[in-house]
Design an enzyme around this catalytic site. Structure first.
Site, PDB file in Angstrom:
ATOM      1  N   SER A   1       0.866  -1.174   0.000  1.00  0.00           N
ATOM      2  CA  SER A   1       0.000   0.000   0.000  1.00  0.00           C
ATOM      3  C   SER A   1       0.906   1.229   0.000  1.00  0.00           C
ATOM      4  O   SER A   1       1.840   1.292  -0.808  1.00  0.00           O
ATOM      5  CB  SER A   1      -0.936  -0.053   1.212  1.00  0.00           C
TER       6      SER A   1
ATOM      7  N   TYR B   1      -5.276   8.032  -6.029  1.00  0.00           N
ATOM      8  CA  TYR B   1      -4.247   7.117  -5.539  1.00  0.00           C
ATOM      9  C   TYR B   1      -4.565   6.588  -4.140  1.00  0.00           C
ATOM     10  O   TYR B   1      -4.531   5.380  -3.880  1.00  0.00           O
ATOM     11  CB  TYR B   1      -2.904   7.837  -5.565  1.00  0.00           C
TER      12      TYR B   1
ATOM     13  N   LYS C   1      -5.183   2.696  -2.641  1.00  0.00           N
ATOM     14  CA  LYS C   1      -4.303   2.107  -1.627  1.00  0.00           C
ATOM     15  C   LYS C   1      -5.063   1.776  -0.332  1.00  0.00           C
ATOM     16  O   LYS C   1      -4.690   0.861   0.394  1.00  0.00           O
ATOM     17  CB  LYS C   1      -3.128   3.054  -1.349  1.00  0.00           C
TER      18      LYS C   1
HETATM   19  N1  LIG Z   1       8.121   5.041  -4.661  1.00  0.00           N
HETATM   20  C1  LIG Z   1       7.314   5.491  -3.713  1.00  0.00           C
HETATM   21  O1  LIG Z   1       7.442   6.637  -3.253  1.00  0.00           O
HETATM   22  C2  LIG Z   1       6.250   4.621  -3.135  1.00  0.00           C
HETATM   23  C3  LIG Z   1       5.719   3.558  -3.849  1.00  0.00           C
HETATM   24  N2  LIG Z   1       4.707   2.816  -3.312  1.00  0.00           N
HETATM   25  C4  LIG Z   1       4.134   1.705  -4.076  1.00  0.00           C
HETATM   26  O2  LIG Z   1       5.134   0.720  -4.291  1.00  0.00           O
HETATM   27  C5  LIG Z   1       4.903   0.057  -5.524  1.00  0.00           C
HETATM   28  C6  LIG Z   1       6.149   0.128  -6.387  1.00  0.00           C
HETATM   29  O3  LIG Z   1       6.474   1.475  -6.593  1.00  0.00           O
HETATM   30  P1  LIG Z   1       7.851   1.932  -7.275  1.00  0.00           P
HETATM   31  O4  LIG Z   1       8.901   0.959  -6.967  1.00  0.00           O
HETATM   32  O5  LIG Z   1       8.013   3.353  -6.957  1.00  0.00           O
HETATM   33  O6  LIG Z   1       7.410   1.827  -8.828  1.00  0.00           O
HETATM   34  P2  LIG Z   1       8.230   1.674 -10.198  1.00  0.00           P
HETATM   35  O7  LIG Z   1       7.452   2.487 -11.188  1.00  0.00           O
HETATM   36  O8  LIG Z   1       9.659   1.955 -10.032  1.00  0.00           O
HETATM   37  O9  LIG Z   1       8.017   0.127 -10.533  1.00  0.00           O
HETATM   38  C7  LIG Z   1       6.741  -0.357 -10.809  1.00  0.00           C
HETATM   39  C8  LIG Z   1       6.821  -1.803 -11.209  1.00  0.00           C
HETATM   40  O10 LIG Z   1       5.501  -2.307 -11.451  1.00  0.00           O
HETATM   41  C9  LIG Z   1       5.404  -2.822 -12.771  1.00  0.00           C
HETATM   42  N3  LIG Z   1       4.043  -2.592 -13.245  1.00  0.00           N
HETATM   43  C10 LIG Z   1       3.377  -1.425 -13.336  1.00  0.00           C
HETATM   44  N4  LIG Z   1       2.148  -1.607 -13.815  1.00  0.00           N
HETATM   45  C11 LIG Z   1       2.021  -2.929 -14.052  1.00  0.00           C
HETATM   46  C12 LIG Z   1       0.980  -3.747 -14.577  1.00  0.00           C
HETATM   47  N5  LIG Z   1      -0.183  -3.227 -14.960  1.00  0.00           N
HETATM   48  N6  LIG Z   1       1.184  -5.088 -14.673  1.00  0.00           N
HETATM   49  C13 LIG Z   1       2.370  -5.619 -14.290  1.00  0.00           C
HETATM   50  N7  LIG Z   1       3.378  -4.904 -13.795  1.00  0.00           N
HETATM   51  C14 LIG Z   1       3.211  -3.572 -13.685  1.00  0.00           C
HETATM   52  C15 LIG Z   1       6.471  -2.050 -13.543  1.00  0.00           C
HETATM   53  O11 LIG Z   1       6.912  -2.720 -14.713  1.00  0.00           O
HETATM   54  P3  LIG Z   1       6.229  -2.473 -16.156  1.00  0.00           P
HETATM   55  O12 LIG Z   1       5.946  -1.014 -16.256  1.00  0.00           O
HETATM   56  O13 LIG Z   1       7.195  -2.991 -17.146  1.00  0.00           O
HETATM   57  O14 LIG Z   1       4.975  -3.298 -16.131  1.00  0.00           O
HETATM   58  C16 LIG Z   1       7.584  -2.017 -12.499  1.00  0.00           C
HETATM   59  O15 LIG Z   1       8.239  -3.258 -12.431  1.00  0.00           O
HETATM   60  C17 LIG Z   1       3.676   0.738  -6.138  1.00  0.00           C
HETATM   61  O16 LIG Z   1       2.542  -0.019  -5.819  1.00  0.00           O
HETATM   62  C18 LIG Z   1       3.644   2.091  -5.449  1.00  0.00           C
HETATM   63  O17 LIG Z   1       2.331   2.623  -5.393  1.00  0.00           O
HETATM   64  C19 LIG Z   1       4.213   3.060  -2.074  1.00  0.00           C
HETATM   65  C20 LIG Z   1       4.702   4.088  -1.329  1.00  0.00           C
HETATM   66  C21 LIG Z   1       5.754   4.949  -1.802  1.00  0.00           C
HETATM   67  C1  LIG Z   2       1.825  12.049  13.889  1.00  0.00           C
HETATM   68  C2  LIG Z   2       2.027  11.321  12.607  1.00  0.00           C
HETATM   69  C3  LIG Z   2       3.015  12.002  11.754  1.00  0.00           C
HETATM   70  C4  LIG Z   2       2.933  11.472  10.380  1.00  0.00           C
HETATM   71  C5  LIG Z   2       3.209  12.524   9.347  1.00  0.00           C
HETATM   72  C6  LIG Z   2       2.374  12.240   8.155  1.00  0.00           C
HETATM   73  C7  LIG Z   2       2.855  12.952   6.947  1.00  0.00           C
HETATM   74  C8  LIG Z   2       2.276  12.324   5.751  1.00  0.00           C
HETATM   75  C9  LIG Z   2       3.218  12.300   4.609  1.00  0.00           C
HETATM   76  C10 LIG Z   2       2.756  11.293   3.666  1.00  0.00           C
HETATM   77  C11 LIG Z   2       3.656  11.172   2.494  1.00  0.00           C
HETATM   78  C12 LIG Z   2       2.952  10.449   1.399  1.00  0.00           C
HETATM   79  C13 LIG Z   2       3.680   9.255   0.962  1.00  0.00           C
HETATM   80  C14 LIG Z   2       3.084   8.733  -0.279  1.00  0.00           C
HETATM   81  C15 LIG Z   2       4.085   7.892  -0.989  1.00  0.00           C
HETATM   82  C16 LIG Z   2       3.528   7.312  -2.198  1.00  0.00           C
HETATM   83  O1  LIG Z   2       2.779   6.401  -2.134  1.00  0.00           O
HETATM   84  C17 LIG Z   2       3.927   7.855  -3.489  1.00  0.00           C
HETATM   85  N1  LIG Z   2       5.217   8.405  -3.471  1.00  0.00           N
HETATM   86  C18 LIG Z   2       3.851   6.737  -4.472  1.00  0.00           C
HETATM   87  O2  LIG Z   2       4.829   6.726  -5.428  1.00  0.00           O
END
Ligand SMILES: NC(=O)C1=CN([C@@H]2O[C@H](COP(=O)(O)OP(=O)(O)OC[C@H]3O[C@@H](n4cnc5c(N)ncnc54)[C@H](OP(=O)(O)O)[C@@H]3O)[C@@H](O)[C@H]2O)C=CC1
Ligand SMILES: CCCCCCCCCCCCCCCC(=O)[C@@H](N)CO
EC number: 1.1.1.102
Length: 272
Positions: free
Chosen positions: A147, A161, A165
């Site tokens: 998530s 988004y 999640k």
């Molecule tokens: N980076 C961040 O700040 C945060 C990320 N997340 C979550 O973590 C997960 C990974 O994020 P992150 O590493 O940044 O993402 P990236 O974009 O770096 O990687 C995403 C991966 O998912 C694959 N993918 C995307 N869509 C599909 C699909 N429809 N079917 C199959 N594969 C798919 C991509 O490959 P391809 O495109 O080739 O399919 C790739 O391997 C996500 O769910 C994101 O929401 C959560 C919190 C913070």
């Molecule tokens: C008392 C509690 C204190 C907590 C502070 C809360 C602040 C919230 C910040 C949230 C940042 C959002 C992250 C989303 C990441 C994400 O999913 C995307 N980057 C996906 O790529």
């Protein structure tokens, strides 16, 4: 009992980039066999090479399968079947395929809501649905859902988004209640902003307000996030978060989510 990773079969969706790739590397370093699932074949092969550099024995395999996890359940089920024929039953599934798009509610296309719901939510339902029967039969297994902190609280710019999640958590809580008697454990991870290709892409169109709120927490490295997720999944912890703000967010938003130990429950009460 913690899951033993040596020799285990771990399937990582979204395993070709970012957090998913680092989760695959972390499991491989601990002796697992890996199936990477994503769409782009070049990125898959590139990631496979990178992961293979971390092998700890010469039996280990990294299998790549290209599929869109959000489109057609039968396709996803076939992919899981293929993976199981080659590497045996899935011991751990990590649902990490996903993406973020931000913008004010009225500025986001309606299709964006549909797209994020199908990639982030249905794209986690399909692979999980395809592995669950075998896991229950074997009386073992782990399913991880990735998530986000934005899946614990709704944030400006994340109407599409955050909803996708939050949906994951509802699924995970209900599923954990069903499968606990079968010794199958579910983990939901709530990562903060993490330095990945997906994050760079997301930042190109992020509203100022969203950026400012996000910047109140620091950007993590995907290796660090992956380590924590793998550790919690092996242990069978329902909640996986990182850092002191992650800890606080999880304590504040724990609701009626399963607790792994009495200590965790007491901690939630006192920190709330
Ligand atoms: N980076 C961040 O700040 C945060 C990320 N997340 C979550 O973590 C997960 C990974 O994020 P992150 O590493 O940044 O993402 P990236 O974009 O770096 O990687 C995403 C991966 O998912 C694959 N993918 C995307 N869509 C599909 C699909 N429809 N079917 C199959 N594969 C798919 C991509 O490959 P391809 O495109 O080739 O399919 C790739 O391997 C996500 O769910 C994101 O929401 C959560 C919190 C913070
Ligand atoms: C008392 C509690 C204190 C907590 C502070 C809360 C602040 C919230 C910040 C949230 C940042 C959002 C992250 C989303 C990441 C994400 O999913 C995307 N980057 C996906 O790529």
């Amino acid at each position: 009992k913690p899951l033993a990773l040596p020799g285990a079969h771990v399937v990582v969706t979204g395993g070709s980039s970012g957090i998913g790739k680092c989760i695959a590397i972390e499991c491989y370093k601990q002796g697992a066999f890996i199936t990477l699932v994503a769409r782009n074949e070049d990125k898959l092969l590139q990631a496979k090479k990178e992961i293979e550099m971390h092998s700890i024995n010469d039996k280990q395999v990294v299998l790549c399968i290209s599929v869109d996890v959000s489109q057609d359940y039968n396709q996803v089920e076939n992919v899981i079947k293929q993976a199981q024929e080659k590497l045996g039953p899935v011991d751990m599934l990590v649902n990490c395929a996903g993406m973020a798009m931000s913008g004010k509610f009225e500025d986001l296309e309606v299709s964006t809501f549909e797209r994020l719901m199908s990639i982030n939510y249905l794209g986690s339902v399909y692979p999980s649905r395809a592995v669950i029967t075998t896991m229950k039969e074997r009386r073992m297994g782990r399913i991880v859902f990735v998530s986000s902190q934005a899946g614990q609280l709704g944030l400006f710019g994340f109407t599409a988004y955050s909803a996708s999640k939050f949906a994951i958590r509802g699924l995970a809580e209900a599923l954990q209640m069903e499968v606990k008697p079968y010794n199958v454990y579910i983990t939901v991870a709530y990562p903060p902003d993490t330095d990945t290709p997906g994050f760079a892409e997301e930042n190109r169109t992020k509203p100022l307000e969203t950026r400012l709120i996000s910047e109140t927490t620091s950007v993590c490295k995907p290796e660090q996030v992956a380590k924590q997720i793998v550790k919690d999944a092996i242990q069978g912890n329902f909640n996986s978060s990182l850092g002191s703000d992650g800890y606080m967010l999880s304590a504040l938003t724990c609701g009626m989510a399963p607790v792994t130990s009495i200590t965790e429950g007491l901690q939630q009460v006192s920190s709330a």
